[in-house]
Design a protein around this motif. Structure first.
Motif, PDB file in Angstrom:
ATOM      1  N   ARG A 134      30.466  -7.381  -7.407  1.00 58.41           N
ATOM      2  CA  ARG A 134      31.318  -6.508  -6.585  1.00 58.41           C
ATOM      3  C   ARG A 134      30.927  -5.035  -6.737  1.00 58.41           C
ATOM      4  N   ARG A 135      29.635  -4.791  -6.734  1.00 60.60           N
ATOM      5  CA  ARG A 135      29.115  -3.423  -6.762  1.00 60.60           C
ATOM      6  C   ARG A 135      27.720  -3.415  -6.154  1.00 60.60           C
ATOM      7  N   ARG A 136      27.298  -2.253  -5.719  1.00 60.85           N
ATOM      8  CA  ARG A 136      25.935  -2.105  -5.215  1.00 60.85           C
ATOM      9  C   ARG A 136      24.979  -1.984  -6.391  1.00 60.85           C
ATOM     10  N   ILE A 137      23.866  -2.699  -6.334  1.00 63.81           N
ATOM     11  CA  ILE A 137      22.864  -2.657  -7.401  1.00 63.81           C
ATOM     12  C   ILE A 137      21.640  -1.926  -6.848  1.00 63.81           C
ATOM     13  N   PRO A 138      21.352  -0.741  -7.356  1.00 64.01           N
ATOM     14  CA  PRO A 138      20.198   0.019  -6.860  1.00 64.01           C
ATOM     15  C   PRO A 138      18.889  -0.730  -7.098  1.00 64.01           C
ATOM     16  N   PHE A 139      17.974  -0.639  -6.147  1.00 68.07           N
ATOM     17  CA  PHE A 139      16.683  -1.308  -6.298  1.00 68.07           C
ATOM     18  C   PHE A 139      15.607  -0.513  -5.580  1.00 68.07           C
ATOM     19  N   VAL A 140      14.373  -0.794  -5.932  1.00 67.82           N
ATOM     20  CA  VAL A 140      13.238  -0.190  -5.242  1.00 67.82           C
ATOM     21  C   VAL A 140      12.040  -1.123  -5.351  1.00 67.82           C
ATOM     22  N   LEU A 141      11.286  -1.231  -4.276  1.00 70.54           N
ATOM     23  CA  LEU A 141      10.025  -1.968  -4.301  1.00 70.54           C
ATOM     24  C   LEU A 141       8.903  -1.027  -4.728  1.00 70.54           C
ATOM     25  N   VAL A 142       7.901  -1.553  -5.407  1.00 66.98           N
ATOM     26  CA  VAL A 142       6.746  -0.736  -5.783  1.00 66.98           C
ATOM     27  C   VAL A 142       5.475  -1.539  -5.536  1.00 66.98           C
ATOM     28  N   PHE A 143       4.530  -0.922  -4.834  1.00 66.74           N
ATOM     29  CA  PHE A 143       3.245  -1.571  -4.611  1.00 66.74           C
ATOM     30  C   PHE A 143       2.446  -1.596  -5.904  1.00 66.74           C
ATOM     31  N   ASN A 144       1.830  -2.740  -6.176  1.00 69.13           N
ATOM     32  CA  ASN A 144       1.033  -2.924  -7.380  1.00 69.13           C
ATOM     33  C   ASN A 144      -0.365  -3.382  -6.995  1.00 69.13           C
ATOM     34  N   ARG A 145      -1.343  -2.998  -7.829  1.00 67.00           N
ATOM     35  CA  ARG A 145      -2.754  -3.378  -7.622  1.00 67.00           C
ATOM     36  C   ARG A 145      -3.265  -2.921  -6.259  1.00 67.00           C
ATOM     37  N   ILE A 146      -2.925  -1.694  -5.905  1.00 65.10           N
ATOM     38  CA  ILE A 146      -3.409  -1.158  -4.642  1.00 65.10           C
ATOM     39  C   ILE A 146      -4.753  -0.481  -4.846  1.00 65.10           C
ATOM     40  N   SER A 147      -5.477  -0.286  -3.764  1.00 64.05           N
ATOM     41  CA  SER A 147      -6.780   0.373  -3.823  1.00 64.05           C
ATOM     42  C   SER A 147      -6.599   1.875  -4.012  1.00 64.05           C
ATOM     43  N   ALA A 148      -7.449   2.445  -4.851  1.00 66.96           N
ATOM     44  CA  ALA A 148      -7.395   3.892  -5.072  1.00 66.96           C
ATOM     45  C   ALA A 148      -8.035   4.649  -3.915  1.00 66.96           C
ATOM     46  N   ALA A 149      -8.863   3.968  -3.155  1.00 69.33           N
ATOM     47  CA  ALA A 149      -9.640   4.647  -2.113  1.00 69.33           C
ATOM     48  C   ALA A 149      -8.943   4.670  -0.759  1.00 69.33           C
ATOM     49  N   ILE A 150      -8.507   3.495  -0.286  1.00 66.39           N
ATOM     50  CA  ILE A 150      -7.980   3.417   1.071  1.00 66.39           C
ATOM     51  C   ILE A 150      -6.948   2.303   1.159  1.00 66.39           C
ATOM     52  N   GLU A 151      -5.917   2.518   1.950  1.00 65.12           N
ATOM     53  CA  GLU A 151      -4.899   1.502   2.150  1.00 65.12           C
ATOM     54  C   GLU A 151      -5.408   0.451   3.128  1.00 65.12           C
ATOM     55  N   THR A 152      -5.240  -0.833   2.771  1.00 64.59           N
ATOM     56  CA  THR A 152      -5.705  -1.907   3.637  1.00 64.59           C
ATOM     57  C   THR A 152      -4.817  -2.021   4.864  1.00 64.59           C
ATOM     58  N   ARG A 153      -5.339  -2.710   5.875  1.00 60.43           N
ATOM     59  CA  ARG A 153      -4.567  -2.888   7.103  1.00 60.43           C
ATOM     60  C   ARG A 153      -3.286  -3.670   6.823  1.00 60.43           C
ATOM     61  N   SER A 154      -3.401  -4.742   6.015  1.00 62.99           N
ATOM     62  CA  SER A 154      -2.217  -5.544   5.694  1.00 62.99           C
ATOM     63  C   SER A 154      -1.219  -4.733   4.880  1.00 62.99           C
ATOM     64  N   GLY A 155      -1.737  -3.908   3.954  1.00 61.11           N
ATOM     65  CA  GLY A 155      -0.856  -3.069   3.159  1.00 61.11           C
ATOM     66  C   GLY A 155      -0.109  -2.066   4.003  1.00 61.11           C
ATOM     67  N   ARG A 156      -0.802  -1.478   4.962  1.00 58.28           N
ATOM     68  CA  ARG A 156      -0.175  -0.510   5.859  1.00 58.28           C
ATOM     69  C   ARG A 156       0.902  -1.183   6.708  1.00 58.28           C
ATOM     70  N   ALA A 157       0.612  -2.403   7.178  1.00 58.93           N
ATOM     71  CA  ALA A 157       1.571  -3.126   8.010  1.00 58.93           C
ATOM     72  C   ALA A 157       2.826  -3.489   7.208  1.00 58.93           C
ATOM     73  N   ILE A 158       2.631  -3.907   5.956  1.00 55.21           N
ATOM     74  CA  ILE A 158       3.776  -4.267   5.112  1.00 55.21           C
ATOM     75  C   ILE A 158       4.594  -3.028   4.771  1.00 55.21           C
ATOM     76  N   ARG A 159       3.916  -1.918   4.497  1.00 49.11           N
ATOM     77  CA  ARG A 159       4.623  -0.670   4.218  1.00 49.11           C
ATOM     78  C   ARG A 159       5.512  -0.282   5.409  1.00 49.11           C
ATOM     79  N   GLN A 160       4.959  -0.378   6.620  1.00 46.38           N
ATOM     80  CA  GLN A 160       5.720  -0.024   7.821  1.00 46.38           C
ATOM     81  C   GLN A 160       6.901  -0.964   8.025  1.00 46.38           C
ATOM     82  N   GLU A 161       6.690  -2.249   7.728  1.00 43.30           N
ATOM     83  CA  GLU A 161       7.777  -3.217   7.881  1.00 43.30           C
ATOM     84  C   GLU A 161       8.901  -2.921   6.893  1.00 43.30           C
ATOM     85  N   ILE A 162       8.536  -2.607   5.647  1.00 39.03           N
ATOM     86  CA  ILE A 162       9.528  -2.305   4.614  1.00 39.03           C
ATOM     87  C   ILE A 162      10.354  -1.082   5.010  1.00 39.03           C
ATOM     88  N   THR A 163       9.682  -0.008   5.375  1.00 35.83           N
ATOM     89  CA  THR A 163      10.388   1.233   5.703  1.00 35.83           C
ATOM     90  C   THR A 163      11.196   1.104   6.991  1.00 35.83           C
TER      91      THR A 163
END
Length: 227
Positions: A134-163
């Motif tokens: 009977r209370r709100r539980i704060p949460f946050v998603l965090v991307f793990n094992r991402i590329s240091a150089a460039i965001e992948t197409r699938s990663g970008r799509a998932i980020r957009q879906e989440i937000t």
């Protein structure tokens, strides 16, 4: 004191890594940190078995009986600045307890469709525990094992879906770093890793620092919003 739970029903999502990195950075800032493991694989327990003398502010305990978990968490709150809980990759009673007692739930996911589905399961469990508590539980998603150089197409799509669904995503993700993996083999802190044997130690320390600062800011925001 804050309780941070790391949860995702999918094994291999990076819960132990995310939990340990945050613990080490918090300890580096002179906080006492208690890590409670509910995962029988004991990844962080194995790290602790290496007797990391440079990490005296971090204690690690294993609780495999879910009935004992709430009492253990409460006891650790009273004697530590932070309590971090590394849960098993499942949706069992221990995970439910760990979520219910958390001030913040961190859900590590890799930027892939499979992990995105697992994150949805974690959110469903969290919402069920919100109803029970009977209370709100704060949460946050965090991307793990991402590329240091460039965001992948699938990663970008998932980020957009989440937000697009208004779901909180930590502004700093954890990059795929050899140092994060080797931490479990060498023990100790990231800064203790031998730079001549492990690549990118300094970059790994910088990433872990910024990641932990982002986690801490989430707790601060929740504290402010609750007042």
């Amino acid at each position: 004191m804050p309780v941070i739970t790391f949860a995702n029903p999918k094994g291999g999502s990076g819960k132990s890594t995310a939990c340990l990195l945050a613990s080490l950075e918090l300890a580096r800032r002179q906080n006492t940190v208690s890590i409670i493991e509910t995962d029988p694989l004991r990844w962080i327990g194995r790290w602790a078995d290496l007797q990391p003398t440079s990490c005296q502010n971090v204690s690690v305990g294993s609780v495999l009986n879910p009935d004992k978990l709430p009492e253990t968490i409460q006891n650790e709150i009273g004697s530590n600045d932070f309590v971090l809980i590394d849960t098993e990759g499942s949706k069992n009673i221990a995970v439910a307890h760990a979520i219910t007692m958390a001030d913040l739930v961190v859900i590590p996911i890799q930027p892939s469709a499979l992990d995105s589905e697992a994150a949805a399961e974690a959110l469903n469990l969290l919402r069920a525990q919100e109803v029970a508590a009977r209370r709100r539980i704060p949460f946050v998603l965090v991307f793990n094992r991402i590329s240091a150089a460039i965001e992948t197409r699938s990663g970008r799509a998932i980020r957009q879906e989440i937000t697009s669904h208004g779901i909180s995503l930590l502004k700093v993700g954890l990059v795929e770093r050899a140092a994060f993996r080797e931490l479990f083999a060498y023990g100790g802190d990231l800064a203790d890793l031998p730079c001549d044997e492990v690549n990118g130690v300094k970059k790994a320390v910088d990433n872990a620092t910024k990641y932990t600062e982002a986690v801490i800011s989430m707790i601060s925001e929740e504290t402010i919003n609750a007042t």
